[in-house]
Motif scaffolding. Sequence first.
Motif, PDB file in Angstrom:
ATOM      1  N   ARG A 149      34.006  47.545  41.127  1.00 31.20           N
ATOM      2  CA  ARG A 149      34.136  48.869  41.725  1.00 31.20           C
ATOM      3  C   ARG A 149      32.881  49.199  42.522  1.00 31.20           C
ATOM      4  N   GLN A 150      33.070  50.064  43.498  1.00 32.92           N
ATOM      5  CA  GLN A 150      31.942  50.467  44.331  1.00 32.92           C
ATOM      6  C   GLN A 150      32.063  51.943  44.648  1.00 32.92           C
ATOM      7  N   ALA A 151      31.058  52.691  44.229  1.00 32.90           N
ATOM      8  CA  ALA A 151      30.981  54.117  44.523  1.00 32.90           C
ATOM      9  C   ALA A 151      30.136  54.305  45.783  1.00 32.90           C
ATOM     10  N   PRO A 152      30.314  55.424  46.479  1.00 28.41           N
ATOM     11  CA  PRO A 152      29.543  55.663  47.705  1.00 28.41           C
ATOM     12  C   PRO A 152      28.049  55.583  47.452  1.00 28.41           C
ATOM     13  N   GLY A 153      27.364  54.816  48.294  1.00 23.00           N
ATOM     14  CA  GLY A 153      25.916  54.700  48.189  1.00 23.00           C
ATOM     15  C   GLY A 153      25.427  53.790  47.077  1.00 23.00           C
ATOM     16  N   LYS A 154      26.355  53.123  46.400  1.00 21.62           N
ATOM     17  CA  LYS A 154      25.975  52.242  45.288  1.00 21.62           C
ATOM     18  C   LYS A 154      26.449  50.816  45.566  1.00 21.62           C
ATOM     19  N   GLU A 155      25.841  49.884  44.862  1.00 24.59           N
ATOM     20  CA  GLU A 155      26.242  48.486  44.993  1.00 24.59           C
ATOM     21  C   GLU A 155      27.555  48.246  44.250  1.00 24.59           C
ATOM     22  N   ARG A 156      28.224  47.178  44.657  1.00 23.28           N
ATOM     23  CA  ARG A 156      29.450  46.808  43.962  1.00 23.28           C
ATOM     24  C   ARG A 156      29.115  46.406  42.526  1.00 23.28           C
ATOM     25  N   GLU A 157      29.898  46.906  41.585  1.00 28.20           N
ATOM     26  CA  GLU A 157      29.599  46.779  40.160  1.00 28.20           C
ATOM     27  C   GLU A 157      30.696  46.001  39.453  1.00 28.20           C
ATOM     28  N   PHE A 158      30.298  45.087  38.602  1.00 29.20           N
ATOM     29  CA  PHE A 158      31.245  44.345  37.781  1.00 29.20           C
ATOM     30  C   PHE A 158      31.885  45.272  36.754  1.00 29.20           C
ATOM     31  N   VAL A 159      33.202  45.215  36.644  1.00 29.60           N
ATOM     32  CA  VAL A 159      33.932  46.010  35.652  1.00 29.60           C
ATOM     33  C   VAL A 159      34.413  45.114  34.509  1.00 29.60           C
ATOM     34  N   GLY A 160      35.057  44.013  34.865  1.00 29.99           N
ATOM     35  CA  GLY A 160      35.559  43.103  33.843  1.00 29.99           C
ATOM     36  C   GLY A 160      36.240  41.915  34.483  1.00 29.99           C
ATOM     37  N   THR A 161      36.565  40.946  33.632  1.00 25.87           N
ATOM     38  CA  THR A 161      37.228  39.757  34.125  1.00 25.87           C
ATOM     39  C   THR A 161      38.131  39.181  33.057  1.00 25.87           C
ATOM     40  N   ILE A 162      39.135  38.449  33.518  1.00 17.44           N
ATOM     41  CA  ILE A 162      40.055  37.784  32.601  1.00 17.44           C
ATOM     42  C   ILE A 162      40.159  36.324  33.022  1.00 17.44           C
ATOM     43  N   THR A 163      40.155  35.439  32.043  1.00 17.21           N
ATOM     44  CA  THR A 163      40.229  34.009  32.331  1.00 17.21           C
ATOM     45  C   THR A 163      41.593  33.632  32.898  1.00 17.21           C
ATOM     46  N   TRP A 164      41.643  32.447  33.498  1.00 16.05           N
ATOM     47  CA  TRP A 164      42.890  32.036  34.139  1.00 16.05           C
ATOM     48  C   TRP A 164      44.004  31.880  33.127  1.00 16.05           C
ATOM     49  N   ARG A 165      43.654  31.518  31.876  1.00 20.25           N
ATOM     50  CA  ARG A 165      44.681  31.368  30.846  1.00 20.25           C
ATOM     51  C   ARG A 165      44.942  32.659  30.084  1.00 20.25           C
ATOM     52  N   ALA A 166      44.218  33.713  30.457  1.00 12.15           N
ATOM     53  CA  ALA A 166      44.356  35.010  29.786  1.00 12.15           C
ATOM     54  C   ALA A 166      43.984  34.942  28.317  1.00 12.15           C
TER      55      ALA A 166
ATOM     56  N   ALA B   9      39.616  37.037  42.962  1.00  4.32           N
ATOM     57  CA  ALA B   9      40.066  35.813  42.309  1.00  4.32           C
ATOM     58  C   ALA B   9      39.050  34.702  42.509  1.00  4.32           C
ATOM     59  N   LYS B  10      38.864  33.938  41.455  1.00  3.15           N
ATOM     60  CA  LYS B  10      37.937  32.821  41.469  1.00  3.15           C
ATOM     61  C   LYS B  10      38.634  31.628  40.809  1.00  3.15           C
ATOM     62  N   TYR B  11      38.546  30.476  41.461  1.00  5.11           N
ATOM     63  CA  TYR B  11      39.239  29.310  40.954  1.00  5.11           C
ATOM     64  C   TYR B  11      38.711  28.929  39.573  1.00  5.11           C
ATOM     65  N   TYR B  12      39.609  28.931  38.590  1.00  6.12           N
ATOM     66  CA  TYR B  12      39.377  28.555  37.210  1.00  6.12           C
ATOM     67  C   TYR B  12      38.370  29.416  36.469  1.00  6.12           C
TER      68      TYR B  12
ATOM     69  N   ARG C 101      51.415  31.113  44.598  1.00  2.00           N
ATOM     70  CA  ARG C 101      52.061  30.505  43.436  1.00  2.00           C
ATOM     71  C   ARG C 101      51.039  29.931  42.472  1.00  2.00           C
ATOM     72  N   THR C 102      49.807  29.723  42.952  1.00  2.00           N
ATOM     73  CA  THR C 102      48.765  29.138  42.103  1.00  2.00           C
ATOM     74  C   THR C 102      47.886  30.194  41.455  1.00  2.00           C
ATOM     75  N   PHE C 103      48.352  31.419  41.427  1.00  2.00           N
ATOM     76  CA  PHE C 103      47.582  32.529  40.873  1.00  2.00           C
ATOM     77  C   PHE C 103      47.108  32.224  39.460  1.00  2.00           C
ATOM     78  N   SER C 104      47.897  31.529  38.685  1.00  2.00           N
ATOM     79  CA  SER C 104      47.549  31.240  37.300  1.00  2.00           C
ATOM     80  C   SER C 104      46.341  30.323  37.171  1.00  2.00           C
ATOM     81  N   SER C 105      45.909  29.713  38.270  1.00  2.00           N
ATOM     82  CA  SER C 105      44.739  28.839  38.250  1.00  2.00           C
ATOM     83  C   SER C 105      43.440  29.584  38.514  1.00  2.00           C
ATOM     84  N   TYR C 106      43.542  30.876  38.724  1.00  2.86           N
ATOM     85  CA  TYR C 106      42.384  31.678  39.116  1.00  2.86           C
ATOM     86  C   TYR C 106      42.028  32.699  38.049  1.00  2.86           C
ATOM     87  N   ALA C 107      40.741  32.778  37.756  1.00  2.00           N
ATOM     88  CA  ALA C 107      40.239  33.910  36.983  1.00  2.00           C
ATOM     89  C   ALA C 107      40.285  35.144  37.884  1.00  2.00           C
TER      90      ALA C 107
END
Length: 123
Positions: free
Chosen positions: A38-55, A98-101, A27-33
């Motif tokens: 994404r992660q391709a085979p043999g590669k490190e996990r890669e940042f794609v994008g993020t959205i703030t908790w308030r959108a 998810a990350k808090y705030y 229920r507290t999902f709205s408090s989380y960014a």
Amino acid sequence: QVQLAESGGGLVQAGDSLRLTCASSTRTFSSYAVGWFRQAPGKEREFVGTITWRADNTYYSDSVKGRFTIARDNDKNAAYLQMNNLTPEDSAVYYCAAKYYRESFKAQDYEYWGQGTQVTVSS
């Protein structure tokens, strides 16, 4: 505890679109960014994008900027990754997290992760 579940992955052709959903049971999902990674085979996990908790803001990696769009609906406890004009280089397992705030570009800053959904783009 925040539980996340991704859905919407699949096999598509280059140039196609996909929409991934990240559903949460908390229920507290709205408090989380929410971040998408994404992660391709043999590669490190890669940042794609993020959205703030308030959108009120979104951030994208250069590799997807202009093709991918992140949105969220806090009333439905869900976030979305709209992916357009897909290329084979976009093939990977996609994760939401998810990350808090405050949002972050770093995977290690996120506290909760989904199990991932496979996206495969054929040429």
